[in-house]
Each structure stands twice: as C-alpha cells, then as structure tokens.
Design an enzyme around this catalytic site. Structure first.
Site, PDB file in Angstrom:
ATOM      1  N   ASN A 100       0.795  -1.224   0.000  1.00  0.00           N
ATOM      2  CA  ASN A 100       0.000   0.000   0.000  1.00  0.00           C
ATOM      3  C   ASN A 100       0.826   1.270   0.000  1.00  0.00           C
ATOM      4  OD1 ASN A 100      -2.549   1.591   0.565  1.00  0.00           O
ATOM      5  ND2 ASN A 100      -1.400   2.064   2.429  1.00  0.00           N
ATOM      6  N   ASP A 159       1.281   7.040   0.022  1.00  0.00           N
ATOM      7  CA  ASP A 159       0.336   6.069  -0.514  1.00  0.00           C
ATOM      8  C   ASP A 159       0.577   5.838  -1.999  1.00  0.00           C
ATOM      9  OD1 ASP A 159      -2.283   4.716   0.516  1.00  0.00           O
ATOM     10  OD2 ASP A 159      -2.741   5.396  -1.523  1.00  0.00           O
ATOM     11  N   ASP A 189      -0.445  -6.644   3.893  1.00  0.00           N
ATOM     12  CA  ASP A 189      -0.602  -5.634   4.927  1.00  0.00           C
ATOM     13  C   ASP A 189      -1.454  -4.481   4.399  1.00  0.00           C
ATOM     14  OD1 ASP A 189       0.427  -4.351   7.532  1.00  0.00           O
ATOM     15  OD2 ASP A 189       0.980  -2.855   6.019  1.00  0.00           O
ATOM     16  N   HIS A 193      -6.712  -0.696   2.343  1.00  0.00           N
ATOM     17  CA  HIS A 193      -6.389   0.610   1.784  1.00  0.00           C
ATOM     18  C   HIS A 193      -5.962   0.541   0.320  1.00  0.00           C
ATOM     19  CE1 HIS A 193      -6.853   2.414   5.737  1.00  0.00           C
ATOM     20  NE2 HIS A 193      -6.293   1.314   6.189  1.00  0.00           N
ATOM     21  N   GLU A 215      -5.150  -8.239   5.078  1.00  0.00           N
ATOM     22  CA  GLU A 215      -5.471  -7.524   6.311  1.00  0.00           C
ATOM     23  C   GLU A 215      -6.522  -6.464   5.989  1.00  0.00           C
ATOM     24  OE1 GLU A 215      -3.446  -4.791   9.811  1.00  0.00           O
ATOM     25  OE2 GLU A 215      -2.696  -4.692   7.753  1.00  0.00           O
TER      26      GLU A 215
END
Length: 451
Positions: A100, A159, A189, A193, A215
C-alpha cells in the site's frame, strides 16, 4: 462474478495452520522450521523482507524504501536459504507483504544507507507514482469514505498509486521475485487501503499460484465483502468477539460463530491476536490473565471456522518496542525464552495443532453449554471432542460423544508419548465420558491420540 487469477483460496494440504513468527530473523526461522514441521504447522508467516527505514521500533519493518531483500532480519541469501530449508521440511513460507505504501518520513536513510524522501525512492518510485488526495496533508479523515480509505495516506505513509500500471507492475515484480525463491503466499498488509480491482490486477501478474490473505480491519462487512473475491480475508470480528466472550459476555454463544453473517469459512483467515491487536488491547494476548489466551487458542484450533494463524511474538512494555536486544527469534523450550513468548511452542497450542490436523473437516456435533454462560463443549464428528471451562469453578459433566469407546490423551495438558499420555487420560465408555475440568482450563481428545 468471481475474479480469476493465480491465487489459492486456502492454505493447501492436511497441515493448514500458519505460525506467524513476528520479527524473527531468517536464520532463526530456518532453525525453527524442524520444530514447526514436527508440531504439525503447515506454514510459517514471516515479517516483511524488503529494505526499510532504520530504527529499533517494530513498525520500521513496515516502512518500505526499496524491494531489495535486505532488512534487519537478514540478507537476500539468508532469506533464500530459509525458504529452501523450510520447504524441505514441508513448511511453506508466507510473506507479510507491504503493497500500500512506502515510508512516513520526509527524508532519511534505510538499513543499507540508501537515501530517500517521502515521495522519491531512487530506482523504485518517483513523485508521479503516489496518490495525492485532496485532504489536509493527504491524510485519511473519514474512514467510512471508501475513496479516502483507498487513496489517502494511512498514518502519514506515502500512498502508492495502485491504479498506475507501472506501480502494479513493480509490485508484481517484487512478489514474483519472492515466489521465484519458493515463497508460497502473502499476507497483504493494509489491504483495506488498496482498491480490490488494483489487488486483483497485481495478482493476475503472478508467475505461479500463491495463497493470499488480506489484512482488512473492518467490522462492518463493507470492505470485507469488497475484498472476498481477491483472496482470503483476515476476519477482525473474530479476535474482537473472542476477547469479549472470554473476558465479559461468556463463551456459551461461540458455538454458533458460523451463523453470524461473517465470511464463509473457506474464505476466512482467523486469529486470536496479531502484532497490532495485542498492542492496542483490542484482542486477547499473552498478557491476558486467567489463562483465557490459551483457552481462546483451544477454541480457534478446534472449532470449524477459517484458516487459523497462531501469533508468536515477543514481550513488550509499550506499543513501540521492537524485538529484544537485537536477538531476532529464540525458542528453546515450550515457554518464553529470552524475551520471546514462543506461543507457537506452548504445550496446549501444540496439542491443538495436532487436534486440528487430525479432525480435519469433521462436522460440529453435540454442542453443550451451561446456564452460567462460561462453559462450552462440542464434538467433531467421530474424530474429537473439546471441553472449555472459562468459569472460576470446576465443571463436572457427562458428555455424549461420537468418539469410539477407548482411552484418550488430553492433548491440552500434554501429548501422547511412547508409553501413554504425558497429561490427563479421558475414557470414553458407551458413547459418553465423564470429565472434571478445573477453573479456566480445557480438555481436548481426538482419535489420533488414543491409548
């Protein structure tokens, strides 16, 4: 319509349990794989292997500087040797993959001395490869806004623009490098997002089949539902529910956990705790009193829901603290060693790994609860039986079971030995057995541990 790409919907084979050796070095994981194999674990989840920022705190491992396999846990050669050795023992490696974001720093140097700035990682990414959402400091301000969740910065971490073809290709290149070394899969992970379409595109570029678990810290079901076609999803409702049941409301209604509208079992990755939840107190942990952490693991490894991950970390006094004394992974006994908790070696948990492997897909049967709400028993067809007493008083009961008439070792108190049982012995006669379970204890018997 389900997406089609090279991923596996569950860990494969008869040994499906994942041991997450949090912050262990590659040499230490390699040394532990013979034990993991003998205990019945099928997979070992390792911390991120990429190059990251400097610092002793555990979270430095999750701030990416490049995809070179050089971290505080070891070199590329050590990582490759670990994967090869663990595979030889039949223990497949799952990598905690950070896809991410990069770092949260304005500038700095990595563990190898590589310089970077917040939006420039020479040789990997430039400023055009990131999201710049129109919020203050590009931060997520509304966690119910899907666009913000997927394009704004989580905790100030740069990001990645995962809609970009270049970024998708670069992430796939990293994952394929790991697959080429023999890795079996990835725990993604912060997958919540990343837009599911972006993840699906990245995984469509994988060179071989890989197990994927994501996740997704979501209790509403919105993000879980969006991600369920991409791979397995970690069900955070599960540890939260176990914590509430064992500490407050009672365990009596855990017997219907399959009926709560969560993910289907075949898409769910479950856990009692992980490295985040044990630090923020939202789950049970090794610090929980009254043996409830052990009891919750007994439940997870005996109840037929999801693919279990057993977390194994280190003792900590604050939520920033890194691994003890630069010593990345030591377990020489079935209990804590040199600051490492070694939960994956605890006698009751190892016993339940064997239970899980033996009972397989045997159906849930003979569910029994009591009026005090703190006691739960159930069978697994003709293969096994579990009794959990979360009360402050002993539980004496006669239970009907599908197990054949025989004597069985209670694998919670100790394994079957060459001469009999190292723990308690439970005798089934006429399709039932009498048991006295002490306060805050459990018993588990299965047909693979008969005497």
């Amino acid at each position: 319509m389900p997406m089609h790409f090279l991923t596996e919907r569950s860990t494969s084979g008869s040994k499906r349990i994942i041991a997450a050796l949090f912050e262990w070095s590659w040499v230490s994981v390699q040394n532990e794989c013979p034990f993991l194999a003998s205990a019945g674990y099928g997979f070992v989840q390792v911390s991120p292997p990429h190059e990251h920022i400097t610092g002793d705190a555990w979270w430095t491992s999750y701030q990416v500087v490049s995809y070179e396999l050089q971290s505080k846990r070891g070199s590329r050669d050590q990582f490759a040797a670990m994967v090869e050795a663990c595979n030889a023992y039949g223990v497949r490696v799952i990598v905690d993959a950070v896809l991410n974001h990069m770092t949260g720093l304005d500038s700095g140097k990595s563990v190898t001395g590589r310089s970077f700035t917040h939006y420039s990682y020479p040789g990997t990414y430039s400023s055009s490869d990131f999201h710049y959402c129109p919020t203050r400091n590009h931060a997520i301000e509304d966690y119910n806004d899907e666009n913000q969740v997927e394009t704004c910065e989580l905790l100030g971490l740069a990001d990645l623009n995962t809609e970009s073809d270049y970024v998708r290709g670069r992430l796939a290149q990293y994952l394929n490098d790991l697959l080429g070394l023999g890795v079996a899969g990835f725990r993604v992970d912060a997958a919540k997002h990343i837009a599911p379409d972006s993840l699906a595109n990245i995984f469509s570029r994988l060179s071989t089949n890989a197990y994927i678990t994501q996740e997704v810290t979501d209790t509403t079901g919105l993000f879980v539902t969006k991600h369920q076609n991409v791979g397995d999803v970690q069900v955070f409702n599960y540890p939260y529910t176990l914590r509430g049941a064992f500490l407050n409301t009672g365990i009596f209604n855990l017997g219907n956990i399959n009926d709560r509208g969560w993910l289907a079992s075949g898409s769910a990755n479950v856990f009692v705790t992980n490295h985040d939840t044990e630090r923020d107190g939202s789950s049970l942990s090794y610090k929980s009193g009254n043996n409830v952490y052990v009891l919750a693991n007994v439940f997870m490894l005996s109840y037929p829901y999801g693919t279990p991950t057993v977390h194994s970390g280190f003792a900590f006094d604050n939520d920033q603290q890194g691994a003890p004394d630069g010593n990345y992974g030591t377990c020489t006994t079935n209990g804590p060693t040199n600051g490492w908790e070694c939960q994956h070696r605890w006698t009751p948990i190892v016993g339940m790994v064997g239970f899980f492997n033996y009972v397989g897909s045997s159906p849930l049967t003979n569910v029994v609860t009591t009026s005090n709400n703190q006691q739960l028993a159930y069978g697994r067809g003709s293969s096994g039986h579990v009794v959990i007493n979360n009360a402050d008083s002993a539980w004496q009961i006669t239970l009907t079971t599908g197990l054949a008439d025989c004597s069985y070792c209670d694998v919670v108190s100790g394994p079957k030995s060459a001469t009999g049982c190292s723990g308690a012995v439970i005798t089934v006669k006429g399709g039932s057995f009498d048991v006295l379970v002490p306060p805050r204890q459990a018993i588990a018997i299965h047909a693979g541990a008969s005497v």
